[in-house]
Design an enzyme around this catalytic site. Structure first.
Site, mmCIF file in Angstrom:
data_model
loop_
_atom_site.group_PDB
_atom_site.id
_atom_site.type_symbol
_atom_site.label_atom_id
_atom_site.label_comp_id
_atom_site.label_asym_id
_atom_site.label_seq_id
_atom_site.Cartn_x
_atom_site.Cartn_y
_atom_site.Cartn_z
ATOM 1 N N LYS A 106 -5.497 -9.777 -24.256
ATOM 2 C CA LYS A 106 -5.601 -10.981 -23.891
ATOM 3 C C LYS A 106 -5.217 -10.989 -22.422
ATOM 4 O O LYS A 106 -4.200 -10.228 -22.062
ATOM 5 C CB LYS A 106 -4.292 -11.826 -24.352
ATOM 6 C CG LYS A 106 -4.543 -11.916 -26.076
ATOM 7 C CD LYS A 106 -3.458 -12.413 -26.746
ATOM 8 C CE LYS A 106 -2.485 -11.298 -26.952
ATOM 9 N NZ LYS A 106 -1.206 -11.553 -27.784
ATOM 10 N N GLY A 151 5.000 -18.486 -27.526
ATOM 11 C CA GLY A 151 4.279 -18.669 -28.841
ATOM 12 C C GLY A 151 2.890 -18.623 -28.820
ATOM 13 O O GLY A 151 2.367 -18.520 -29.777
ATOM 14 N N THR A 152 2.380 -18.397 -27.638
ATOM 15 C CA THR A 152 0.729 -18.405 -27.527
ATOM 16 C C THR A 152 0.301 -17.118 -28.372
ATOM 17 O O THR A 152 -0.616 -17.187 -29.065
ATOM 18 C CB THR A 152 0.334 -18.314 -26.197
ATOM 19 O OG1 THR A 152 1.188 -17.627 -25.433
ATOM 20 C CG2 THR A 152 0.552 -19.980 -25.524
ATOM 21 N N GLY A 153 0.877 -16.086 -28.208
ATOM 22 C CA GLY A 153 0.429 -14.751 -28.598
ATOM 23 C C GLY A 153 0.534 -15.004 -30.390
ATOM 24 O O GLY A 153 -0.356 -14.638 -31.093
ATOM 25 N N CYS A 154 1.726 -15.591 -30.859
ATOM 26 C CA CYS A 154 2.029 -15.495 -32.280
ATOM 27 C C CYS A 154 0.840 -16.555 -32.731
ATOM 28 O O CYS A 154 0.260 -16.375 -33.803
ATOM 29 C CB CYS A 154 3.113 -16.189 -32.472
ATOM 30 S SG CYS A 154 4.509 -15.086 -31.804
ATOM 31 N N THR A 176 4.361 -21.911 -22.381
ATOM 32 C CA THR A 176 3.295 -20.947 -22.902
ATOM 33 C C THR A 176 4.146 -20.052 -24.257
ATOM 34 O O THR A 176 3.514 -18.999 -24.762
ATOM 35 C CB THR A 176 2.598 -20.077 -22.262
ATOM 36 O OG1 THR A 176 3.372 -19.237 -21.268
ATOM 37 C CG2 THR A 176 1.635 -20.685 -21.335
#
Ligand code: PXL
Length: 270
Positions: free
Chosen positions: A176, A210-213, A208
């Site tokens: 990412k 929690g975007t990865g989860c 942003t």
């Protein structure tokens, strides 16, 4: 509507509701699948940072995974925060027993505010077992740098790092690009025989968390429904972008995104 598929989430709890298992459950539910959980740690946090982390013993994590899956077999698994070598080994051994093919691993290392969520000795173990077992790993740039032992300043560096990860045993890699300074975000998907670049406008926002989860759970959901991994990544990136764009602006720090902001995507997906 009945849930289309069943997903097991192996991840930590975020009391603020924006990341971790809370983000995973919201995402999987919003996209129409059924979420089950094996909680690895309980974090006390809000949008300004992490106050404390309670580790769940490895054997209780294994029990959650194995006992739950014995009854309701997951179509896919999403793995998030794993804080120690014991936990990584326990998850790896439990995965052998339950035999689920589709596994999305988000190699979570650091929370938005900078708190470490994994101890350093765990990283080599992660590389030697779970990373090889996963269908896809989804590192961000700092995580990809640590895993590939390279520095990343550009898209070409991202592709090089992804190749190193594939050569060391990862099946598919999505790096990412959000940490690079640019108006565009380029996310790189690399498999053994193809490279794809997903380009999107970067939102100027501090919200942003929690975007990865969210991204890895959305990938797991689309993948469990029969989309290819590449298509699942493309659709999940769109879902996260909608969720960032419609964020509720809660809290004084890195606020959450809006997991229900993409309800129209859900309809298109049906
Ligand atoms: O976004 C990474 C992450 C994963 N899991 C938990 C977290 C966070 C970030 O805060 O709290 C439990």
């Amino acid at each position: 509507m009945k849930p289309r598929t069943k997903i097991l989430i192996i991840a930590g709890s975020d009391s603020s509701g924006g990341a971790g298992i809370q983000a995973d459950i919201k995402t999987i539910t919003a996209l129409g699948s059924y979420a089950m959980t094996a909680i690895t740690a309980v974090t006390s946090q809000n949008t300004t940072g992490v106050k404390s982390i309670l580790a769940i013993p490895a054997k209780d994590i294994s029990r959650q995974i194995e006992f739950t899956s014995k009854d309701i077999k997951p179509d896919a698994i999403k793995i998030g925060m794993l804080h120690s070598t014991d936990v990584i080994n326990a998850v790896f051994n439990s995965l052998k027993k339950i035999n689920v093919k589709k596994v999305i691993l988000d190699p979570v290392m650091v929370a938005k505010g900078g708190t470490k969520l994994i101890d350093s000795s765990s990283i080599e173990i992660l590389k030697s077992n779970l990373i090889k077992r996963a269908s896809l790993i989804t590192p961000n740039i700092p995580e990809a740098e640590i895993l590939s032992k390279t520095k990343i300043f550009s898209k070409d560096d991202m592709i090089k790092a992804a190749k190193i990860l594939i050569n060391s045993g990862a099946k598919n890699v999505l790096i990412k690009g959000g940490h690079l300074k640019s108006n565009l975000i380029e996310d790189i998907f690399l498999s053994k025989n193809e490279v794809s670049v997903f380009k999107n406008k970067k939102f100027i926002t501090k919200n942003t968390h929690g975007t990865g989860c969210t991204l890895s759970s959305a990938i797991a959901t689309y993948y469990s429904c029969g989309k290819t991994l590449k298509k699942s990544c493309e659709m999940a990136i769109k879902y996260v972008n909608h969720a960032i764009g419609s964020g509720p602006n809660f809290g004084k720090g890195h606020g959450p995104i809006n997991h229900l902001g993409a309800i129209n995507i859900k309809k298109k997906f049906k």
